[in-house]
Design an enzyme around this catalytic site. Structure first.
Site, PDB file in Angstrom:
ATOM      1  N   HIS A  56      40.001  35.076  37.684  1.00 53.80           N
ATOM      2  CA  HIS A  56      38.966  35.212  38.713  1.00 53.80           C
ATOM      3  C   HIS A  56      38.636  36.681  38.998  1.00 53.80           C
ATOM      4  O   HIS A  56      39.410  37.599  38.664  1.00 53.80           O
ATOM      5  CB  HIS A  56      39.417  34.536  40.008  1.00 53.80           C
ATOM      6  CG  HIS A  56      40.653  35.152  40.602  1.00 53.80           C
ATOM      7  ND1 HIS A  56      40.642  36.327  41.309  1.00 53.80           N
ATOM      8  CD2 HIS A  56      41.949  34.755  40.573  1.00 53.80           C
ATOM      9  CE1 HIS A  56      41.855  36.634  41.707  1.00 53.80           C
ATOM     10  NE2 HIS A  56      42.689  35.691  41.261  1.00 53.80           N
ATOM     11  N   GLU A  65      47.247  29.062  41.586  1.00 53.07           N
ATOM     12  CA  GLU A  65      48.151  30.189  41.413  1.00 53.07           C
ATOM     13  C   GLU A  65      49.593  29.797  41.740  1.00 53.07           C
ATOM     14  O   GLU A  65      49.850  28.847  42.486  1.00 53.07           O
ATOM     15  CB  GLU A  65      47.711  31.358  42.311  1.00 53.07           C
ATOM     16  CG  GLU A  65      48.576  32.610  42.222  1.00 53.07           C
ATOM     17  CD  GLU A  65      48.673  33.230  40.825  1.00 53.07           C
ATOM     18  OE1 GLU A  65      49.087  32.505  39.900  1.00 53.07           O
ATOM     19  OE2 GLU A  65      48.365  34.428  40.678  1.00 53.07           O
TER      20      GLU A  65
END
Length: 202
Positions: A8, A81
């Site tokens: 990202h 994550e």
């Protein structure tokens, strides 16, 4: 099949060196610019589907690519994550200061020891296996796809895919970078074609 592993774009916590983990931190302005440049760079890498972590920083990044290429975006929870528990929101220096013993135990045996309230390396590995199984089933191993996730998770996912390649260990890639891997569904072999490509951000 080509697999594009994408981290990202930048967040404010990235700049501060703070561990984000499961915290749902959005892209900052620089991150949104990075995501737009990334989406443009992906024009040269046509895909049929995008698989993304549901956390907003990854989803925002993936949406820009999906919109530009007009392809389906699939949210996959195992791509979130790594969960760092009480260490989230802290820098590594602060963790070393506040949790010296816990950090030492985790560093020595991350497979079985987790950060306080976080997850172990074994748990992360299992998530990577689950994510790949889902992607493989959806694509049949014959479609070029992008996978948008996070620094630590992508490092572990890469290590899982390349587990039979000596020297291809866990590494953190840059924000909005592209790592390209080829996959042969007949031999089930993976080959690195490009790693941490970020020239589109300059």
């Amino acid at each position: 099949m080509k697999i594009y592993l994408i981290r990202h774009g930048q967040t404010d916590w990235n700049i501060a060196g703070m561990i984000q983990g499961s915290h749902d931190i959005p892209l900052n302005e620089t991150g949104r610019i990075q995501a737009r440049k990334l989406a443009e760079a992906m024009d040269e890498r046509p895909i049929t589907k995008i698989f993304s972590s549901p956390l907003i920083r990854a989803a925002e990044t993936a949406q820009m690519i999906a919109k530009r290429q007009k392809v389906e975006l699939c949210s996959i929870k195992p791509l979130v994550e790594v969960e760092f528990g009480k260490w989230e929101g802290l820098t590594w220096a602060e963790i070393e200061n506040q949790f010296p013993e816990e950090l030492k135990r985790w560093t020595m045996n991350p497979q079985e020891v987790s950060p306080p309230g976080g997850e172990t390396l074994t748990s992360i590995r299992n998530r990577c296996v689950e994510a790949w199984k889902t992607i493989r089933e959806i694509t049949g191993g014959n479609e070029d796809v992008a996978i948008v996730s996070h620094g630590a998770t992508l490092g572990h996912f890469y290590s899982f895919l390349m587990s039979n390649k000596p020297g291809e260990d866990h590494k953190i890639v840059e924000n909005a970078s592209i790592t390209t891997i080829s996959y042969d569904p007949l031999t089930e072999e993976f080959h690195l074609l490009e790693r941490n490509e970020s020239s589109h951000l300059k």
